[in-house]
Write a protein that holds these residues in place. Structure first.
Motif, mmCIF file in Angstrom:
data_model
loop_
_atom_site.group_PDB
_atom_site.id
_atom_site.type_symbol
_atom_site.label_atom_id
_atom_site.label_comp_id
_atom_site.label_asym_id
_atom_site.label_seq_id
_atom_site.Cartn_x
_atom_site.Cartn_y
_atom_site.Cartn_z
ATOM 1 N N LEU A 114 41.657 -4.719 106.968
ATOM 2 C CA LEU A 114 43.116 -4.694 107.006
ATOM 3 C C LEU A 114 43.610 -3.819 108.152
ATOM 4 C CD1 LEU A 114 45.822 -5.485 105.739
ATOM 5 C CD2 LEU A 114 45.558 -3.561 104.163
ATOM 6 N N GLY A 115 43.012 -2.653 108.305
ATOM 7 C CA GLY A 115 43.419 -1.751 109.375
ATOM 8 C C GLY A 115 43.124 -2.302 110.750
ATOM 9 N N CYS A 116 41.961 -2.893 110.915
ATOM 10 C CA CYS A 116 41.567 -3.449 112.206
ATOM 11 C C CYS A 116 42.501 -4.588 112.608
ATOM 12 C CB CYS A 116 40.115 -3.927 112.143
ATOM 13 S SG CYS A 116 39.433 -4.374 113.740
ATOM 14 N N ILE A 117 42.771 -5.480 111.680
ATOM 15 C CA ILE A 117 43.645 -6.620 111.981
ATOM 16 C C ILE A 117 45.074 -6.151 112.233
ATOM 17 C CG2 ILE A 117 44.691 -8.703 110.995
ATOM 18 C CD1 ILE A 117 41.946 -9.135 109.563
ATOM 19 N N SER A 118 45.573 -5.251 111.385
ATOM 20 C CA SER A 118 46.970 -4.831 111.551
ATOM 21 C C SER A 118 47.170 -4.025 112.828
ATOM 22 C CB SER A 118 47.464 -4.067 110.325
ATOM 23 O OG SER A 118 46.816 -2.832 110.191
ATOM 24 N N ALA A 119 46.187 -3.268 113.263
ATOM 25 C CA ALA A 119 46.315 -2.536 114.533
ATOM 26 C C ALA A 119 46.150 -3.482 115.716
ATOM 27 C CB ALA A 119 45.288 -1.410 114.600
ATOM 28 N N ALA A 120 45.248 -4.454 115.604
ATOM 29 C CA ALA A 120 45.011 -5.392 116.698
ATOM 30 C C ALA A 120 46.225 -6.279 116.960
ATOM 31 C CB ALA A 120 43.780 -6.254 116.400
ATOM 32 N N VAL A 121 47.000 -6.569 115.913
ATOM 33 C CA VAL A 121 48.192 -7.398 116.072
ATOM 34 C C VAL A 121 49.175 -6.744 117.049
ATOM 35 C CG1 VAL A 121 50.278 -8.131 114.819
ATOM 36 C CG2 VAL A 121 48.032 -8.602 113.871
#
Length: 161
Positions: A114-121
């Motif tokens: 969740l953190g990786c995807i939300s930061a990458a967005v």
């Protein structure tokens, strides 16, 4: 964690391959959630009146044309309905940050995902902001988000997703 602590918390089973920076990122995400919660609560409690006063002060201070461009648009969209919608989005964002922080603090894989995807967005937006408004703030935001994505992606890779 000691044997005594593990017996007291049988559901806490940290992955020995988890990245040590997860707790730091969890605190950072919880802080973002708290800020969003405060902002959303402020919108709900105060309503549109302070925003409208701020807009009028901005118009007067910079001698802007209130009937042209973004100022005109803002004066029409700042109303109780839009403030409630903005507050709802803020509450949703806060909830997402708190869930992510909990997952990272508890060293859950889904928290890292969740953190990786939300930061990458945000990375394309960060690059765009840096191009449009170069400066130390834009560089800092981009670097912090790159570090978060790198740490969480590395955590997932080391734990094999």
């Amino acid at each position: 964690m000691t044997d005594v602590a593990q017996h007291q918390h049988p559901h806490y089973n940290p992955d020995p391959h988890a990245h040590p920076g997860l707790h730091v990122i969890a605190i950072f995400e919880a802080a973002k959630g708290l800020l969003a919660l405060v902002a959303a609560s402020g919108l709900e409690i105060l309503g549109p009146a302070p925003l409208q006063r701020w807009l009028h002060e901005l118009i007067n201070r910079f001698q802007l044309d209130p009937h042209h461009g973004a100022i005109d648009w803002l004066s029409h969209v700042i109303n109780p309905g839009s403030v409630h919608l903005a507050a709802a989005i803020g509450f949703g964002y806060a909830a997402l940050r708190f869930v992510e922080a909990w997952g990272l603090w508890r060293v859950r894989r889904w928290g890292s995902w969740l953190g990786c995807i939300s930061a990458a967005v945000y990375l394309p937006l960060d690059v765009y902001a840096l191009i449009q408004h170069p400066g130390w703030l834009a560089v800092t935001v981009l670097v912090v988000n790159l570090i978060v994505v790198w740490v969480l992606a590395r955590d997932l890779f080391n734990r094999r997703y």
